[in-house]
Design a protein around this motif. Structure first.
Motif, PDB file in Angstrom:
ATOM      1  N   ASP A  59      62.563  89.354  51.374  1.00 59.84           N
ATOM      2  CA  ASP A  59      63.285  88.156  51.371  1.00 59.84           C
ATOM      3  C   ASP A  59      64.911  87.763  51.075  1.00 59.84           C
ATOM      4  O   ASP A  59      66.068  89.052  51.466  1.00 59.84           O
ATOM      5  CB  ASP A  59      63.539  88.050  49.387  1.00 59.84           C
ATOM      6  N   ALA A  61      67.250  86.264  50.426  1.00 59.83           N
ATOM      7  CA  ALA A  61      68.118  85.110  49.430  1.00 59.83           C
ATOM      8  C   ALA A  61      69.592  85.591  49.337  1.00 59.83           C
ATOM      9  O   ALA A  61      70.763  84.802  49.397  1.00 59.83           O
ATOM     10  CB  ALA A  61      67.166  84.503  47.893  1.00 59.83           C
ATOM     11  N   TRP A  62      69.992  87.220  49.235  1.00 62.12           N
ATOM     12  CA  TRP A  62      70.522  87.859  48.985  1.00 62.12           C
ATOM     13  C   TRP A  62      71.879  87.334  49.951  1.00 62.12           C
ATOM     14  O   TRP A  62      72.696  86.573  49.437  1.00 62.12           O
ATOM     15  CB  TRP A  62      70.490  88.910  48.587  1.00 62.12           C
ATOM     16  N   ALA A  64      71.290  84.991  52.345  1.00 60.43           N
ATOM     17  CA  ALA A  64      71.525  83.538  52.765  1.00 60.43           C
ATOM     18  C   ALA A  64      72.508  82.760  51.440  1.00 60.43           C
ATOM     19  O   ALA A  64      73.376  82.361  52.391  1.00 60.43           O
ATOM     20  CB  ALA A  64      70.067  82.882  52.645  1.00 60.43           C
ATOM     21  N   GLU A  65      72.511  83.684  50.732  1.00 61.17           N
ATOM     22  CA  GLU A  65      73.770  83.304  49.411  1.00 61.17           C
ATOM     23  C   GLU A  65      75.005  83.245  50.011  1.00 61.17           C
ATOM     24  O   GLU A  65      76.330  82.552  49.711  1.00 61.17           O
ATOM     25  CB  GLU A  65      73.975  83.879  48.315  1.00 61.17           C
ATOM     26  N   ARG A  66      75.046  84.257  50.506  1.00 61.39           N
ATOM     27  CA  ARG A  66      76.228  84.248  51.530  1.00 61.39           C
ATOM     28  C   ARG A  66      76.666  84.491  53.228  1.00 61.39           C
ATOM     29  O   ARG A  66      77.611  85.078  53.370  1.00 61.39           O
ATOM     30  CB  ARG A  66      76.397  86.331  50.970  1.00 61.39           C
ATOM     31  N   ALA A  67      75.756  83.166  53.866  1.00 55.59           N
ATOM     32  CA  ALA A  67      75.723  83.294  54.992  1.00 55.59           C
ATOM     33  C   ALA A  67      76.835  83.019  55.920  1.00 55.59           C
ATOM     34  O   ALA A  67      77.294  82.966  56.771  1.00 55.59           O
ATOM     35  CB  ALA A  67      74.256  82.105  54.968  1.00 55.59           C
ATOM     36  N   ASP A  68      78.352  82.560  55.104  1.00 56.30           N
ATOM     37  CA  ASP A  68      78.957  82.025  55.167  1.00 56.30           C
ATOM     38  C   ASP A  68      80.497  83.003  56.107  1.00 56.30           C
ATOM     39  O   ASP A  68      81.285  83.337  56.150  1.00 56.30           O
ATOM     40  CB  ASP A  68      80.469  80.969  54.491  1.00 56.30           C
ATOM     41  N   TYR A  92      67.882  79.661  57.663  1.00 55.44           N
ATOM     42  CA  TYR A  92      68.801  80.308  56.324  1.00 55.44           C
ATOM     43  C   TYR A  92      69.996  80.817  57.075  1.00 55.44           C
ATOM     44  O   TYR A  92      70.948  80.763  55.672  1.00 55.44           O
ATOM     45  CB  TYR A  92      68.210  80.765  55.809  1.00 55.44           C
TER      46      TYR A  92
END
Length: 557
Positions: A59, A61-62, A64-68, A92
């Motif tokens: 997963d 998600a962790w 991807a939420e910090r992809a920037d 993502y």
């Protein structure tokens, strides 16, 4: 929020399991770290725990939420458990991807298959070439493994050097690809290494690992002594083994055929990327039909019992016009990965029924592992001389044993399974946080979470069977006729000797006939009551409580 910089390590996959590798490194103030991601792998489903699923990966998600704040993705090698999720997760993440030429060739094919730009995977030369990624400077350090151009990573940070071993073995003559260079690794260690993240797969194997080159004499002797057709299977990505097998076939005067798309793709990638320059000539399956059986050798996919691979299809009957017969030889030049035993035995028994002689590697003559054994791990610890060891790529028992092994050399370590964030900034590793590290399923063409309930419901239906109940309620909230029932995966008759569907319909009709008005007006209550009655009636008739779907249709005046 603290402005103090910290160096962190966070496995999202591959720690506490073998497969699905994905490792995050971060540097900066807490909550503002810049990140790199190492590997994006998959693991494979099984019918018991994930029926119908195509692939499983970490997963994202962790991160991807910090992809920037994700500076780059580095892929150590082209095995599916390290690269298989790249094309599935890159949309993502959208960070630059760096790897070596052979791996980039495989990555480009995967990206293109998903409609992505194959140039996303950028080719980087090995050490001493360095790639700058935010606060990180990363070099690919060649290692020997069971696929060409495998690499460890040197990750230099303001807080010190990390060495990420990747999958490796201490092989000075790997047949294809680069040999392990202990002098190079020792020189890397002399610069000072804060942490060694290290492969743990074979920590329980007590003898030093053997070289790929040691297999050629035994394989050549076996092939040259065979009377009928010879078929050999191994991992498609092990190009060195494919070459050893093909060389043995040619030396015995046999024409060689490669069967299986994955195998042909790997050989093509090896040639295109320049790592494979002297692979023996092969013929097509069509041309093989004109070659006498005793002059033919097939090298095929399916060493792990995969149902659709060439090995399984040959075991069941003809495949691409070729057929195994009594007196032929079938060689498993591979080890069976735990969990795949049933599939492999199914093939072995099917071959036995045909009169085919099956040779496996129970005598350790025809296969060597691509991973470092226990003494080899200790050797690497000694070469690198890290301040701390963090085991990865292994089940919990492997990680635990590897920490104990490092402890024998007075090197501190920590067991960090998926979701365990470890700070590496101090003199010893320190667990600072735990995050939810789940799994994502590729289910056909869609991605679903492991906890979404889709596969859980599929398992329940597979285990319990299914009943679909349909009832029509008229505009006056009265049943219109009797409900009807469809059953799937259940015995058609039960202990009463009447049809199961008919018994259920009678019980449900009786309930509707006496149901209170408030129940008939409330779809939720009505569905729940009918579901309970259907399950109980089925229990009485067949001893099972199936899954039940209730469909209520209401007529509108």
């Amino acid at each position: 929020m603290s402005s103090k910089n910290r160096l962190i390590y966070l496995p999202l996959g591959g720690a506490g399991e073998i497969g699905m590798n994905a490792y995050v490194y971060g540097y900066g103030p807490k909550g503002k770290e810049r990140f790199i991601l190492v590997d994006l792998g998959v693991t494979f489903p099984d019918m018991d725990g994930s029926p119908g699923v195509d692939l499983i990966f970490a997963d994202m998600a962790w991160i991807a939420e910090r992809a920037d704040r994700l500076e780059a993705i580095f892929i150590t090698h082209a095995h599916e458990d390290h690269i298989g999720a790249l094309s599935l997760t890159w949309p993502y993440l959208k960070a630059p991807v760096y790897t070596r030429a052979f791996t980039a060739n495989i990555a480009a094919r995967k990206l293109e298959e998903k409609g992505l730009d194959p140039a996303i995977a950028q080719v980087v030369a090995p050490y001493p070439v360095t790639t700058k990624a935010g606060p990180f400077e990363v070099s690919f350090l060649p290692v020997a493994h069971s696929i060409p151009e495998s690499s460890g990573l040197i990750i230099d940070t303001p807080a010190g050097r990390i060495v990420h071993s990747g999958d490796f073995k201490l092989d000075r003559s790997p047949v294809v690809g680069e040999a392990f260079d202990p002098e190079l690794w020792e020189s890397i260690g002399k610069s000072g290494v804060r942490a060694l993240m290290c492969d743990s797969t074979n920590v329980f194997s007590p003898q030093a690992g053997r070289s790929e080159a040691t297999l050629a004499p035994a394989i050549s002797q076996l092939v040259s002594g065979a009377k009928g057709m010879v078929v050999a299977t191994t991992f498609a990505s092990n190009i060195a083994r494919l070459k050893t097998l093909a060389d043995a076939g040619h030396a015995a005067g046999r024409s060689v055929v490669l069967l299986g798309r994955a195998m042909r793709r790997m050989v093509e990638a090896g040639v295109e990327s320049g790592v494979l320059t002297d692979f023996p000539s092969v013929i097509s399956p069509e041309d093989a039909a004109d070659v006498p059986r005793e002059n033919l050798m097939l090298i095929v996919t399916g060493s792990q019992g995969e149902r659709r691979a060439a090995s399984a299809q040959l075991a069941r009957g003809k495949y691409m016009g070729l057929e195994l017969k009594e007196g032929d030889l079938f060689l498993f030049s591979s080890k069976t990965i735990p969990g795949n035993e049933r599939g492999v035995l199914r093939i072995v028994n099917a071959l036995s029924e045909k009169g085919v002689d099956v040779v496996d590697d129970s005598a350790d003559l025809y296969h060597v592992s691509g991973h470092a054994n226990r003494p080899d791990l200790k050797t690497l610890h000694g070469l690198v001389q890290p301040q701390m060891v963090i085991p990865m790529h292994g089940e919990h028992r492997h990680l635990r044993a590897h920490v104990e092994l490092a402890g024998e050399s007075k090197i501190p370590g920590v067991i960090a399974t998926n979701g365990t964030m470890v700070e590496l900034s101090g003199n010893a590793p320190r667990v600072v946080e735990h995050i939810e590290a789940g799994r994502t399923y590729l289910d056909g063409s869609v991605q679903i979470g492991a906890l979404d309930g889709v596969v859980r419901d599929r398992i329940r239906m597979a285990l319990n069977g299914l009943i679909v109940v349909t009832a029509i309620i008229d505009e006056d909230d009265e049943p219109l006729g009797d409900p009807w029932v469809e059953i799937k995966g259940l015995a058609e008759t039960g202990t009463s000797k009447a049809g199961l569907a008919e018994v259920l319909e009678a019980d449900l009709a009786q309930f509707l006939g006496r149901a209170e008005d408030k129940t008939l007006r409330d779809d939720g209550k009505l569905e729940e009551a009918m579901r309970r009655i259907a399950r109980q009636s089925a229990q009485n008739e067949i001893g099972h409580k199936p899954e039940v779907i209730v469909v209520i249709s209401r007529l509108v005046a």
